[in-house]
Design an enzyme around this catalytic site. Structure first.
Site, PDB file in Angstrom:
ATOM      1  N   LYS A  22       0.555  -1.238  -0.140  1.00 53.82           N
ATOM      2  CA  LYS A  22       0.428  -0.085  -0.437  1.00 53.82           C
ATOM      3  C   LYS A  22       0.707   1.079  -0.062  1.00 53.82           C
ATOM      4  CE  LYS A  22      -1.350   1.654   3.847  1.00 53.82           C
ATOM      5  NZ  LYS A  22      -1.364   2.950   4.599  1.00 53.82           N
ATOM      6  N   ASN A  23       2.177   0.981   0.531  1.00 56.38           N
ATOM      7  CA  ASN A  23       3.326   2.464   0.631  1.00 56.38           C
ATOM      8  C   ASN A  23       3.849   2.629  -0.015  1.00 56.38           C
ATOM      9  OD1 ASN A  23       1.560   2.759   3.498  1.00 56.38           O
ATOM     10  ND2 ASN A  23       3.717   2.620   4.738  1.00 56.38           N
ATOM     11  N   CYS A 120      -3.919  12.607  14.114  1.00 56.04           N
ATOM     12  CA  CYS A 120      -4.357  12.400  13.608  1.00 56.04           C
ATOM     13  C   CYS A 120      -4.237  10.825  15.206  1.00 56.04           C
ATOM     14  CB  CYS A 120      -4.180  10.418  12.332  1.00 56.04           C
ATOM     15  SG  CYS A 120      -2.132  10.470  12.330  1.00 56.04           S
ATOM     16  N   ARG A 125       0.779  14.834  12.993  1.00 50.34           N
ATOM     17  CA  ARG A 125       1.403  14.924  12.100  1.00 50.34           C
ATOM     18  C   ARG A 125       1.593  15.886  11.449  1.00 50.34           C
ATOM     19  NH1 ARG A 125      -0.480   8.417  10.545  1.00 50.34           N
ATOM     20  NH2 ARG A 125       1.712   8.492   9.376  1.00 50.34           N
ATOM     21  N   ASP A 308       5.573   0.234  11.710  1.00 52.81           N
ATOM     22  CA  ASP A 308       4.755  -0.179  11.845  1.00 52.81           C
ATOM     23  C   ASP A 308       4.700  -1.255  11.973  1.00 52.81           C
ATOM     24  OD1 ASP A 308       3.588   2.528   9.923  1.00 52.81           O
ATOM     25  OD2 ASP A 308       3.770   1.209   8.174  1.00 52.81           O
ATOM     26  N   ARG A 400      -8.407  -0.367   5.586  1.00 52.66           N
ATOM     27  CA  ARG A 400      -7.420   0.666   5.085  1.00 52.66           C
ATOM     28  C   ARG A 400      -6.318  -0.473   4.438  1.00 52.66           C
ATOM     29  NH1 ARG A 400      -5.536   4.472   8.536  1.00 52.66           N
ATOM     30  NH2 ARG A 400      -4.011   4.840   6.853  1.00 52.66           N
TER      31      ARG A 400
HETATM   32  C1  UD1 Z   1       4.877   6.513   6.683  1.00 52.02           C
HETATM   33  C2  UD1 Z   1       4.025   5.860   6.078  1.00 52.02           C
HETATM   34  C3  UD1 Z   1       3.576   5.226   7.391  1.00 52.02           C
HETATM   35  C4  UD1 Z   1       4.758   4.923   8.796  1.00 52.02           C
HETATM   36  C5  UD1 Z   1       5.657   6.216   8.041  1.00 52.02           C
HETATM   37  C6  UD1 Z   1       7.180   6.232   9.362  1.00 52.02           C
HETATM   38  C7  UD1 Z   1       3.171   6.406   4.078  1.00 52.02           C
HETATM   39  C8  UD1 Z   1       2.144   6.010   3.011  1.00 52.02           C
HETATM   40  N1  UD1 Z   1       2.580   5.976   5.946  1.00 52.02           N
HETATM   41  O1  UD1 Z   1       3.978   7.381   7.267  1.00 52.02           O
HETATM   42  O2  UD1 Z   1       2.865   3.921   7.003  1.00 52.02           O
HETATM   43  O3  UD1 Z   1       4.229   5.115   9.598  1.00 52.02           O
HETATM   44  O4  UD1 Z   1       5.696   6.542   7.362  1.00 52.02           O
HETATM   45  O5  UD1 Z   1       7.909   4.793   8.680  1.00 52.02           O
HETATM   46  O6  UD1 Z   1       4.105   5.712   3.685  1.00 52.02           O
HETATM   47  N2  UD1 Z   1       7.387  14.937  10.358  1.00 52.02           N
HETATM   48  C9  UD1 Z   1       7.789  16.141  10.871  1.00 52.02           C
HETATM   49  N3  UD1 Z   1       6.766  16.869   9.833  1.00 52.02           N
HETATM   50  C10 UD1 Z   1       6.704  16.189   8.294  1.00 52.02           C
HETATM   51  C11 UD1 Z   1       6.695  14.935   8.170  1.00 52.02           C
HETATM   52  C12 UD1 Z   1       6.887  14.160   8.721  1.00 52.02           C
HETATM   53  O7  UD1 Z   1       7.712  16.783  11.741  1.00 52.02           O
HETATM   54  O8  UD1 Z   1       6.802  17.770   7.888  1.00 52.02           O
HETATM   55  C13 UD1 Z   1       7.586  13.587  11.519  1.00 52.02           C
HETATM   56  C14 UD1 Z   1       6.245  13.203  11.388  1.00 52.02           C
HETATM   57  O9  UD1 Z   1       5.266  13.500  12.730  1.00 52.02           O
HETATM   58  C15 UD1 Z   1       7.090  11.924  12.709  1.00 52.02           C
HETATM   59  C16 UD1 Z   1       8.410  11.447  11.847  1.00 52.02           C
HETATM   60  O10 UD1 Z   1       8.225  12.575  11.149  1.00 52.02           O
HETATM   61  O11 UD1 Z   1       7.627  12.041  13.698  1.00 52.02           O
HETATM   62  C17 UD1 Z   1       8.118  10.596  10.333  1.00 52.02           C
HETATM   63  O12 UD1 Z   1       7.097  10.683   9.736  1.00 52.02           O
HETATM   64  P1  UD1 Z   1       6.943  10.214   8.153  1.00 52.02           P
HETATM   65  O13 UD1 Z   1       8.186   9.114   8.061  1.00 52.02           O
HETATM   66  O14 UD1 Z   1       6.817  11.820   7.485  1.00 52.02           O
HETATM   67  O15 UD1 Z   1       5.748   9.361   7.896  1.00 52.02           O
HETATM   68  P2  UD1 Z   1       4.613   9.131   6.703  1.00 52.02           P
HETATM   69  O16 UD1 Z   1       5.434   9.696   5.379  1.00 52.02           O
HETATM   70  O17 UD1 Z   1       3.515   9.929   7.106  1.00 52.02           O
END
Ligand code: UD1
Length: 426
Positions: A22-23, A120, A125, A308, A400
């Protein structure tokens, strides 16, 4: 609202097949926004987040065509014209990854309007790193009425250093940089296999990307991208969930169609916990005949242990002899499953980012509530070894990200049904 009813106690035996990731599929679908030619994606899982993404793209004017019969895992997306480069709150609130369209939309259309995702279940996030990166590429961004609006005549290549490693942030900017003018160098990038899969697709579309899967990615921007065909990599989280299911239930399970190279940290940790796995020509075989023992675990960015898989590992830890300390380093509030596991008889104490799991505790069936996608998977795992019939509410979370989980598990001997069905008497 759907519920899952699970009667524990059966070892899982036989072969279970893993779906596409999915990701990886989500960013690859967003990448179709970058070209006016058809992008054919194979091995797309049939899960709700994918359905949401199809709706999101269609609302922008994309032609989205689903395969049927043997081609049911194929989706063809053609963004010949994009009438409305906008992702509405209605869709973004159900799936935070909708923000993946921000970068491609600005790159292709010169403008985008995307709802801010908000918090969430697993914590706040933010998307500040996506925004900062796009600004580095020359876009102008404003925030108003819960939306972020971005515009740029043409994005320009730049050096982007991520303050923090972000998976979808890396993907979003990679897509934007593919159509920017000149070279972009991205540092401190996420190294997840899903990032590499996206880069693979983009290169097939004519992009010039090097280094995806490492922490530094170089992109030579091109003027246009073209259509192509691409097969999505297998889902390592689904595979990991099934491997733990095999181990927990004392089964002998072949998890077919996964890529063991993507499962390194998990397999190593499971070995430490006494789980025997072997690599097969087509995946991983897990034999759950040895006693489980406690092993501490910390979540980290790839190639570390994935956040995850933290909830599922916690379910395993409840059945291991001794104390396991589980530290969640990626998200601030990702222990919602712990309280539900406690209701089933687990001994778990939460201390900030650490969960202290004392095993082995006999689990007994209870009515429990799924709070997020991976939390629901851990409840399914616990239910498979609990005494009696567990009812898991709010199953839409699991839908999901897991394709027909009850059918797949039933195929290897689990007693699991959607509510409404009647379980056969023992
Ligand atoms: C992706 C995955 C999710 C997984 C996560 C971490 C997808 C669709 N989802 O989520 O399943 O749990 O990676 O492996 O691929 N952060 C910030 N600012 C930002 C973006 C992120 O502070 O602009 C922080 C987040 O709050 C979190 C950390 O960075 O603490 C990692 O988040 P991130 O890698 O961005 O997660 P997702 O990409 O949303």
């Amino acid at each position: 609202m759907d519920k899952l009813v699970i009667r524990g106690g059966n070892p899982l035996l036989g072969t279970i097949r893993v779906s596409g990731a999915k990701n990886a599929a989500l960013p690859c679908m967003a990448a179709a926004l970058l070209t006016d030619e058809p992008v054919i994606l194979e091995n797309i899982p049939q899960v709700r987040d994918i359905e949401t993404t199809r709706k999101l793209l269609a609302a922008m004017g994309a032609e989205v065509e689903l395969g049927y019969g043997r081609a049911q895992h194929r989706t063809t997306i053609c963004c010949r014209t994009l009438g409305s480069p906008e992702a509405s709150y209605e869709l973004v609130k159900t799936m935070r990854a909708s923000t993946l369209v921000l970068g491609p939309l600005v790159a292709r259309c010169g403008r985008a309007r995307v709802s801010l995702p908000g918090g969430c279940a697993i914590g706040s996030r933010p998307i500040d790193l996506h925004i900062k990166g796009l600004e580095r590429l020359g876009a102008k961004l404003t925030q108003e009425h819960g939306y972020v609006e971005a515009s740029a005549e043409r994005l320009r290549g730049a050096e982007i250093v991520f303050d923090k490693i972000t998976v979808t942030g890396t993907e979003d900017l990679l897509m934007a940089a593919a159509l920017a003018e000149g070279e972009t160098v991205m540092r401190n990038c996420a190294r997840e296999p899903e990032v590499a899969d996206l880069a693979d697709l983009l290169n097939k579309m004519g992009a010039k990307i090097e280094g995806a899967g490492t922490s530094t990615i170089r992109v030579q921007g091109v003027d246009r991208l073209h259509g192509t065909r691409h097969r999505i990599i297998p889902d390592r989280v689904e595979a990991g969930t099934f491997i733990i299911a095999g181990a927990l239930t004392g089964g002998d399970l072949h998890v077919a169609g996964c890529d063991p190279h993507h499962l390194g940290a998990l397999l190593q940790k499971l070995e430490e916990a006494g789980v025997k796995t072997t690599l097969t020509a087509d995946g991983v075989r897990v034999m759950g005949d040895a006693p489980l023992r406690a092993a501490d675990m910390n979540t980290e960015e790839y190639p570390g242990f994935p956040t995850d898989m933290q909830a599922q590992y916690m379910a395993l830890a409840t059945q291991a002899e001794g104390t396991s300390i589980i530290t969640e380093n990626i998200f601030e509030n990702r222990f919602m499953h712990a309280q539900e596991l406690v209701r089933m008889g687990a001994n778990i104490k939460i201390e900030g980012r650490r969960a202290v799991v004392q095993g082995k505790s006999p689990l007994s069936a209870a009515a429990v509530l799924a709070s997020d996608l991976r939390a629901s998977a851990s409840l399914v795992l616990a239910a498979l070894v609990a005494d009696g019939e567990t009812i898991i509410d709010r199953v839409y979370h699991i839908d999901r990200g897991y394709e027909r989980i009850e059918e797949k598990l039933r195929g290897v001997g689990a007693q699991i049904k959607r509510m409404g069905d009647v379980l056969p008497k023992r």
